[in-house]
Design an enzyme around this catalytic site. Sequence first.
Site, PDB file in Angstrom:
ATOM      1  CG  ASP A   1      -1.631  -1.330   1.426  1.00  0.00           C
ATOM      2  OD1 ASP A   1      -1.943  -1.992   0.427  1.00  0.00           O
ATOM      3  OD2 ASP A   1      -1.861  -1.708   2.592  1.00  0.00           O
TER       4      ASP A   1
ATOM      5  CD  GLU B   1      -8.498  -4.135  -0.663  1.00  0.00           C
ATOM      6  OE1 GLU B   1      -9.129  -4.406   0.396  1.00  0.00           O
ATOM      7  OE2 GLU B   1      -7.432  -4.692  -0.968  1.00  0.00           O
TER       8      GLU B   1
END
Length: 357
Positions: free
Chosen positions: A61, A242
């Site tokens: 991420d 997401e």
Amino acid sequence: MITSINYHTQMINSFQTNHTQTLISLSKLTLVLFFIYFLFTSKALLAQRVPDDSKGLIVHDPVMIKQDSTFYLFMTHGGVAKSNDLENWTRIEPLPRNIEWVTNDIVPGYWGGFWAPDIQYYDGLYYLYYSPSAFGKNTSAIGVMTNTTLDQNSPNYKWEDQGMILQSIPGKDNWNAIDANVIFVKDETGGLSFGSFWGGLKLVKLGPYMKSVAEPQEWYGIAQQERTFGKPDNNAGNGAIEAPYIYQRGEYFYLFASIDYCCKGLNSTYKTIVGRSKDIRGPYLDKIEKPMYAGGGELIAGETDNYAGIGHCSVYDFDGKTLFVAHGYDKEDNGRSKLVIKEIQWDEEGWPVIMFE
């Protein structure tokens, strides 16, 4: 007789004194040995926790920002790296992991750390948004910490936690408060997008200081994937979407998002999709004008010759180029999650194109 008794008493006292001194010496020795053991064990554990970046920077991420001539990269679990050329990265001191406002009521069993940060610069401050959570649950929250500089050698370097912005509560909220991204709109305050599984991705307007939800509240659903009916509210379900990231270019806002499954090494099926809208609130449409809130989205990254899947992206303009920054599961390194940076090209109709070798 009395002399004999005194003699034996002295012998007993002497024995007790020597015995006590021996115990004290042994206790001190034990403490010293324990300290040595703890020192070497701690170093060994620390060495085990430091990723082996010899085959590429290991990240999850990733988000990036540039201060002066240095690029700073932030990642899940609070890792930080820096670079001057976007190719050679050096890990530096991680972010604070002990988030004091996170109670057991917010994230049961919380052990520290956070997921999926976002880094922004606004009005003289760096804002680091982050999400304490638990895997597969929506016992999650989004908080923010601020700093005046990212230069760890500066005497002004200090992260100050500003607390929680919002949280998701199982059984109450059909969304998950993780994967935060903030976009600033000219002449307006920022918008916070977030979400993972459940009812998909949300957008909420932030207050003037970027640390709280604006009042009156403005919420929007911006993307979701089909979720099998009949799942209980505390189940993430199979609507696998997401990591929203909203990027503005010209008259359009582009919503990048990740679908399918991360975090499974070589079995990961992570993909990146995109839609666009002239209104930050949506609807975000793909090339055939299918809304992302109805399962639409243009595929721009997925499995390649080198990666099992690519996702959780961020997008930046640096030095005249638009860069796609994400993580990909490296097929040549047992599916470890590696930093992926690619330049985005734009086709004649204004859609992003990424070339993977």
